[in-house]
Design an enzyme around this catalytic site. Structure first.
Site, PDB file in Angstrom:
ATOM      1  N   HIS A  82      39.833 167.101  36.917  1.00 27.43           N
ATOM      2  CA  HIS A  82      40.240 165.873  37.601  1.00 27.43           C
ATOM      3  C   HIS A  82      41.754 165.709  37.493  1.00 27.43           C
ATOM      4  O   HIS A  82      42.374 166.171  36.534  1.00 27.43           O
ATOM      5  CB  HIS A  82      39.535 164.669  36.980  1.00 27.43           C
ATOM      6  CG  HIS A  82      39.612 163.426  37.812  1.00 27.43           C
ATOM      7  ND1 HIS A  82      39.476 163.426  39.183  1.00 27.43           N
ATOM      8  CD2 HIS A  82      39.817 162.119  37.463  1.00 27.43           C
ATOM      9  CE1 HIS A  82      39.586 162.194  39.645  1.00 27.43           C
ATOM     10  NE2 HIS A  82      39.801 161.387  38.625  1.00 27.43           N
ATOM     11  N   ASN A  85      43.723 156.278  38.392  1.00 28.04           N
ATOM     12  CA  ASN A  85      42.629 157.196  38.659  1.00 28.04           C
ATOM     13  C   ASN A  85      42.255 157.041  40.133  1.00 28.04           C
ATOM     14  O   ASN A  85      41.918 155.932  40.558  1.00 28.04           O
ATOM     15  CB  ASN A  85      41.437 156.844  37.763  1.00 28.04           C
ATOM     16  CG  ASN A  85      40.232 157.723  38.013  1.00 28.04           C
ATOM     17  OD1 ASN A  85      40.273 158.647  38.817  1.00 28.04           O
ATOM     18  ND2 ASN A  85      39.144 157.423  37.320  1.00 28.04           N
ATOM     19  N   CYS A 133      41.057 164.821  44.391  1.00 28.80           N
ATOM     20  CA  CYS A 133      41.762 164.008  43.395  1.00 28.80           C
ATOM     21  C   CYS A 133      43.252 164.358  43.318  1.00 28.80           C
ATOM     22  O   CYS A 133      44.107 163.471  43.242  1.00 28.80           O
ATOM     23  CB  CYS A 133      41.109 164.133  42.022  1.00 28.80           C
ATOM     24  SG  CYS A 133      40.872 165.836  41.456  1.00 28.80           S
TER      25      CYS A 133
END
EC number: 3.4.22.-
Length: 393
Positions: free
Chosen positions: A340, A360, A243
């Protein structure tokens, strides 16, 4: 004019008026029939209860059109007439429901976005639905999947587990959105079944009600938008733990106006000795985020908490990238996405309220939510607390 002529003219006028009335009634009946036929074919989503807190209804109706218009602008899509479907819930297979409400956002007859109302901050997670403060977010979460079956007279239940999101229809369970996990199975059909308890509790919603917004109001809802000029979504995270790699690549590509960065190359730079087979399991630590940024000529520093709206506005104007660092609220030690990272793309004012725009890496489009919300309700039914930021990309 004599009386016989007057009588003849009156009769002709009467016949014309009666004919017009019959035609208009026929058109009205046909129009109503067309509307009824259209409604009869619309998608219905099963819920335990269609009772929604009034503050949720009010927020959704006040905000949805402005949010949709702002997100359309980010993808250079043509704005249109926005409508709001009814709220639905998402359930685990054992019948548990999450703490959010979801609304399909419809534009020109197509479901294009999902409006999500979820707890605003960590403290709200322990409050009742009526007392909770809600944050409003918009994204393309399962919107295309819903739109594909919108006019097929479908009756579905939306379900979730650790592997993703499913539609259950006529006893068949279909995976529509898979969780980005290394080695995750991506089969579309699932042998899972809905629990008897959940089946008993579920009831059908009424035909979705569309709340039409006034066109003039829609024009005024987005007062301001400010985003990184060259930000583009070029890749998507799926079967890896990269991520931060995806977020850094996207931000550096934007602020340097290039397309040379990608998540794989960044992770390979950070882990030169790791095999290709094991690389997907490698995560990124804060010191690596800072050092990699510095190796690319950027002065990166860590800042605790959520940056203020004014700070995001100025940094975005200065072409400086911000990476969100978030921690899963559930604190499950076995969760591969316990932490994250996401990329801040900019900020906006919608209905005179301050919003943040972010990407995201799990998604193919941007999301918008309240600037004063530290809780991120992300695509895979996970609540994350935004605890810090890496600034300077």
């Amino acid at each position: 004019m004599n009386s016989s002529c007057k009588s003849r003219v009156f009769n002709i006028i009467s016949i014309i008026m009666v004919s017009m009335l019959i035609l208009s009634l026929g058109a009205f009946a046909n129009n109503n029939k067309a509307k009824a036929d259209s409604h009869s074919k619309q998608l219905e989503i099963n819920v335990k209860s269609d009772k929604v807190p009034q503050k949720v209804k009010d927020l959704a109706q006040q905000q949805f059109a402005g949010y949709a218009k702002a997100l359309d602008k980010q993808s250079n899509a043509k704005t249109g007439k926005y409508e709001l479907g009814e709220a639905f819930k998402i359930y685990k297979f054992n019948g548990e429901e999450d703490n959010s409400y979801y609304y399909p956002v419809i534009k020109d007859g197509k479901i294009v976005y999902t409006l999500t109302l979820s707890p605003k901050n960590k403290d709200d997670l322990n409050k009742s639905k009526e007392d909770m403060n809600y944050s409003v977010k918009i994204s393309n979460f399962i919107a295309k999947d819903l739109d594909q079956i919108k006019d097929k007279n479908s009756n579905i239940t939306v379900l979730t587990d650790e592997k993703g999101f499913y539609f259950e229809e006529d006893g068949k369970v279909r995976l529509v959105k898979a969780t980005p996990l290394p080695g995750n199975v991506k089969e579309k059909e699932s042998a899972k079944t809905v629990s008897a308890k959940l089946k008993q509790e579920l009831k059908n919603t009424v035909t979705p009600t569309k709340v039409e917004e006034n066109e003039a109001i829609q024009e005024d809802q987005v007062q301001y938008e400010n985003t990184l000029k060259n930000f583009k979504i070029r890749e998507q995270q799926f079967d890896n733990s990269w991520c931060a790699g995806f977020s850094m690549a996207a931000l550096l590509n934007a602020t340097k106006n290039t397309d040379t960065y990608n998540a794989h190359d960044i992770m390979r730079t950070l882990y030169p000795e790791v095999s290709e087979q094991d690389l997907p399991n490698c995560a990124t630590f804060p010191n690596q985020m800072i050092e990699y940024g510095k190796s690319q000529g950027r002065d990166i520093h860590y800042q605790e908490g959520v940056p203020s709206y004014e700070q995001v506005d100025q940094l975005t104007k200065d072409n400086v990238g911000i990476m969100i660092l978030a921690q899963s609220v559930s604190q499950n030690p076995n969760d591969p996405h316990l932490g994250h990272a996401l990329a801040v793309v900019g900020n906006a004012k919608i209905n005179d309220q301050e919003k943040l725009i972010y990407w995201n890496p799990w998604d193919t489009e941007l999301s918008i939510q309240d600037a004063d919300s530290s809780l991120l309700h992300l695509s895979f039914n996970r609540d994350y607390n935004w605890y810090g930021s890496m600034i300077g990309y």
